[in-house]
Motif scaffolding. Sequence first.
Motif, PDB file in Angstrom:
ATOM      1  N   ALA A  88       0.844  -1.201  -0.126  1.00 18.37           N
ATOM      2  CA  ALA A  88      -0.097   0.103  -0.081  1.00 18.37           C
ATOM      3  C   ALA A  88       0.912   1.548  -0.073  1.00 18.37           C
ATOM      4  O   ALA A  88       0.315   2.290  -0.304  1.00 18.37           O
ATOM      5  CB  ALA A  88      -0.913   0.063   1.371  1.00 18.37           C
ATOM      6  N   GLN A  89       2.097   1.164   0.434  1.00 15.53           N
ATOM      7  CA  GLN A  89       2.917   2.369   0.487  1.00 15.53           C
ATOM      8  C   GLN A  89       4.032   2.042  -0.627  1.00 15.53           C
ATOM      9  O   GLN A  89       5.388   1.635  -0.004  1.00 15.53           O
ATOM     10  CB  GLN A  89       3.501   2.437   2.003  1.00 15.53           C
ATOM     11  CG  GLN A  89       2.476   2.981   2.724  1.00 15.53           C
ATOM     12  CD  GLN A  89       2.952   3.153   4.070  1.00 15.53           C
ATOM     13  OE1 GLN A  89       4.059   3.093   4.476  1.00 15.53           O
ATOM     14  NE2 GLN A  89       2.150   3.752   5.147  1.00 15.53           N
ATOM     15  N   PRO A  90       4.101   2.398  -1.565  1.00 11.97           N
ATOM     16  CA  PRO A  90       5.184   1.820  -2.633  1.00 11.97           C
ATOM     17  C   PRO A  90       6.228   3.169  -2.412  1.00 11.97           C
ATOM     18  O   PRO A  90       5.930   4.285  -1.946  1.00 11.97           O
ATOM     19  CB  PRO A  90       4.497   2.398  -4.200  1.00 11.97           C
ATOM     20  CG  PRO A  90       3.264   3.216  -3.812  1.00 11.97           C
ATOM     21  CD  PRO A  90       2.868   2.628  -2.473  1.00 11.97           C
ATOM     22  N   PHE A  91       7.555   2.660  -2.698  1.00 11.01           N
ATOM     23  CA  PHE A  91       8.820   3.412  -2.290  1.00 11.01           C
ATOM     24  C   PHE A  91       9.649   3.296  -3.864  1.00 11.01           C
ATOM     25  O   PHE A  91       9.476   2.273  -4.422  1.00 11.01           O
ATOM     26  CB  PHE A  91       9.427   2.924  -1.321  1.00 11.01           C
ATOM     27  CG  PHE A  91       8.902   3.251  -0.274  1.00 11.01           C
ATOM     28  CD1 PHE A  91       8.751   4.587   0.683  1.00 11.01           C
ATOM     29  CD2 PHE A  91       8.109   2.123   0.733  1.00 11.01           C
ATOM     30  CE1 PHE A  91       8.075   4.721   1.805  1.00 11.01           C
ATOM     31  CE2 PHE A  91       7.381   2.486   1.855  1.00 11.01           C
ATOM     32  CZ  PHE A  91       7.490   3.642   2.431  1.00 11.01           C
ATOM     33  N   PHE A  92      10.423   4.269  -3.878  1.00  7.58           N
ATOM     34  CA  PHE A  92      11.419   3.993  -5.037  1.00  7.58           C
ATOM     35  C   PHE A  92      12.447   3.052  -4.142  1.00  7.58           C
ATOM     36  O   PHE A  92      12.716   3.036  -2.996  1.00  7.58           O
ATOM     37  CB  PHE A  92      12.101   5.391  -5.000  1.00  7.58           C
ATOM     38  CG  PHE A  92      11.371   6.278  -6.146  1.00  7.58           C
ATOM     39  CD1 PHE A  92      11.471   6.706  -7.417  1.00  7.58           C
ATOM     40  CD2 PHE A  92      10.211   7.077  -5.721  1.00  7.58           C
ATOM     41  CE1 PHE A  92      10.852   7.134  -8.154  1.00  7.58           C
ATOM     42  CE2 PHE A  92       9.397   7.800  -6.413  1.00  7.58           C
ATOM     43  CZ  PHE A  92      10.001   7.914  -7.809  1.00  7.58           C
ATOM     44  N   THR A  93      13.265   2.392  -5.023  1.00  5.38           N
ATOM     45  CA  THR A  93      14.213   1.385  -4.888  1.00  5.38           C
ATOM     46  C   THR A  93      15.301   1.590  -5.871  1.00  5.38           C
ATOM     47  O   THR A  93      15.312   2.558  -6.713  1.00  5.38           O
ATOM     48  CB  THR A  93      13.690  -0.034  -4.759  1.00  5.38           C
ATOM     49  OG1 THR A  93      13.180  -0.355  -6.258  1.00  5.38           O
ATOM     50  CG2 THR A  93      12.568  -0.060  -3.804  1.00  5.38           C
ATOM     51  N   THR A  94      16.354   0.773  -5.457  1.00  5.18           N
ATOM     52  CA  THR A  94      17.413   0.873  -6.596  1.00  5.18           C
ATOM     53  C   THR A  94      17.745  -0.579  -7.181  1.00  5.18           C
ATOM     54  O   THR A  94      17.523  -1.673  -6.220  1.00  5.18           O
ATOM     55  CB  THR A  94      18.639   1.210  -5.799  1.00  5.18           C
ATOM     56  OG1 THR A  94      19.212   0.485  -4.748  1.00  5.18           O
ATOM     57  CG2 THR A  94      18.821   2.665  -5.303  1.00  5.18           C
ATOM     58  N   LYS A  95      18.333  -0.789  -8.161  1.00  5.98           N
ATOM     59  CA  LYS A  95      18.574  -2.046  -8.608  1.00  5.98           C
ATOM     60  C   LYS A  95      19.994  -1.706  -9.362  1.00  5.98           C
ATOM     61  O   LYS A  95      20.054  -1.143 -10.695  1.00  5.98           O
ATOM     62  CB  LYS A  95      17.800  -2.447  -9.758  1.00  5.98           C
ATOM     63  CG  LYS A  95      17.782  -3.981 -10.349  1.00  5.98           C
ATOM     64  CD  LYS A  95      16.939  -4.730 -11.073  1.00  5.98           C
ATOM     65  CE  LYS A  95      16.982  -5.792 -11.386  1.00  5.98           C
ATOM     66  NZ  LYS A  95      15.885  -6.435 -12.397  1.00  5.98           N
ATOM     67  N   GLY A  96      21.149  -2.106  -8.788  1.00  9.21           N
ATOM     68  CA  GLY A  96      22.562  -1.901  -9.518  1.00  9.21           C
ATOM     69  C   GLY A  96      22.708  -0.392  -9.395  1.00  9.21           C
ATOM     70  O   GLY A  96      22.591   0.464  -8.251  1.00  9.21           O
ATOM     71  N   THR A  97      22.867   0.333 -10.366  1.00  2.00           N
ATOM     72  CA  THR A  97      22.832   1.872 -10.706  1.00  2.00           C
ATOM     73  C   THR A  97      21.960   2.437 -11.089  1.00  2.00           C
ATOM     74  O   THR A  97      21.727   3.969 -10.957  1.00  2.00           O
ATOM     75  CB  THR A  97      24.294   2.177 -11.471  1.00  2.00           C
ATOM     76  OG1 THR A  97      23.735   1.747 -12.753  1.00  2.00           O
ATOM     77  CG2 THR A  97      25.455   1.626 -11.062  1.00  2.00           C
ATOM     78  N   SER A  98      20.748   1.657 -11.155  1.00  2.00           N
ATOM     79  CA  SER A  98      19.317   2.528 -11.390  1.00  2.00           C
ATOM     80  C   SER A  98      18.497   2.684 -10.207  1.00  2.00           C
ATOM     81  O   SER A  98      18.577   2.058  -9.594  1.00  2.00           O
ATOM     82  CB  SER A  98      18.547   1.485 -12.702  1.00  2.00           C
ATOM     83  OG  SER A  98      19.360   1.295 -13.624  1.00  2.00           O
ATOM     84  N   ILE A  99      17.756   3.951 -10.705  1.00  2.09           N
ATOM     85  CA  ILE A  99      16.828   4.153  -9.335  1.00  2.09           C
ATOM     86  C   ILE A  99      15.320   3.621 -10.194  1.00  2.09           C
ATOM     87  O   ILE A  99      15.215   3.890 -11.281  1.00  2.09           O
ATOM     88  CB  ILE A  99      16.508   5.670  -9.278  1.00  2.09           C
ATOM     89  CG1 ILE A  99      17.889   6.057  -8.687  1.00  2.09           C
ATOM     90  CG2 ILE A  99      15.150   5.893  -8.504  1.00  2.09           C
ATOM     91  CD1 ILE A  99      17.645   7.722  -8.691  1.00  2.09           C
ATOM     92  N   ILE A 100      14.566   2.853  -9.402  1.00  2.00           N
ATOM     93  CA  ILE A 100      13.607   1.833  -9.759  1.00  2.00           C
ATOM     94  C   ILE A 100      12.291   2.855  -9.139  1.00  2.00           C
ATOM     95  O   ILE A 100      12.160   3.039  -7.974  1.00  2.00           O
ATOM     96  CB  ILE A 100      13.284   0.516  -9.344  1.00  2.00           C
ATOM     97  CG1 ILE A 100      14.761  -0.176  -9.863  1.00  2.00           C
ATOM     98  CG2 ILE A 100      12.003  -0.152 -10.035  1.00  2.00           C
ATOM     99  CD1 ILE A 100      14.927   0.033 -11.278  1.00  2.00           C
ATOM    100  N   GLY A 101      11.215   3.239 -10.058  1.00  2.00           N
ATOM    101  CA  GLY A 101      10.239   4.108  -9.573  1.00  2.00           C
ATOM    102  C   GLY A 101       9.248   3.257  -9.124  1.00  2.00           C
ATOM    103  O   GLY A 101       9.219   2.055  -8.998  1.00  2.00           O
ATOM    104  N   ILE A 102       8.022   3.762  -8.477  1.00  2.00           N
ATOM    105  CA  ILE A 102       7.060   3.002  -7.777  1.00  2.00           C
ATOM    106  C   ILE A 102       6.218   1.787  -8.995  1.00  2.00           C
ATOM    107  O   ILE A 102       5.839   1.046  -8.292  1.00  2.00           O
ATOM    108  CB  ILE A 102       6.024   3.961  -7.097  1.00  2.00           C
ATOM    109  CG1 ILE A 102       5.436   5.025  -7.945  1.00  2.00           C
ATOM    110  CG2 ILE A 102       6.890   4.425  -5.790  1.00  2.00           C
ATOM    111  CD1 ILE A 102       4.184   5.824  -7.271  1.00  2.00           C
ATOM    112  N   ASP A 103       6.518   2.321 -10.429  1.00  2.00           N
ATOM    113  CA  ASP A 103       5.726   1.401 -11.112  1.00  2.00           C
ATOM    114  C   ASP A 103       6.572   0.075 -11.588  1.00  2.00           C
ATOM    115  O   ASP A 103       6.357  -0.616 -12.372  1.00  2.00           O
ATOM    116  CB  ASP A 103       5.369   2.370 -12.362  1.00  2.00           C
ATOM    117  CG  ASP A 103       6.700   2.967 -13.191  1.00  2.00           C
ATOM    118  OD1 ASP A 103       7.912   2.560 -12.476  1.00  2.00           O
ATOM    119  OD2 ASP A 103       6.586   3.628 -13.857  1.00  2.00           O
TER     120      ASP A 103
END
Length: 159
Positions: free
Chosen positions: A31-46
């Motif tokens: 219910a509370q999406p957050f940005f994350t990272t994967k390697g050197t990328s920022i991953i959006g809530i989508d």
Amino acid sequence: MPTHLQYHHNMITRIFCSCLCSVLLSSSLHAQPFFTTKGTSIIGIDGKPFQIKGTNLGNWLVPEGYMFLFKDATSPRLINQTLTELVGPEKTKSFWRKYLDVYITAEDIHYLKSIGMNSIRVPFNYRLFTTENYMGDNDSTRGFKVFDRLLSWCRKEKL
């Protein structure tokens, strides 16, 4: 000593409570999406890579002398001191109040969104949230009011 039936009842109760907690915890995390990272990328809530396209709202909540074209008054304290010496404490307080209200507006946030911005950096001084005199006032709720207003504009623009 617990009976065989009591032991199973307690075990089932523990398993049920553990499962319930897991379900509640996982649903609240979703219910509370957050940005994350994967390697050197920022991953959006989508779940897709997020490319930052942003700007800085500098000089608004941390006044800087060069933005006012001041040579010697280079810090917020010195700017405030200079204004106070020039026009007095009441007019300085009035100036800062108006400054905070009109330097950045809802129209500015709308414009930033319209040109493709997806993020905004907001430098601020901790004194906005204390009773220390800062920008002509010592209201410890002022920073919250300013940020609440800014966040409502950003929310409206989905920024």
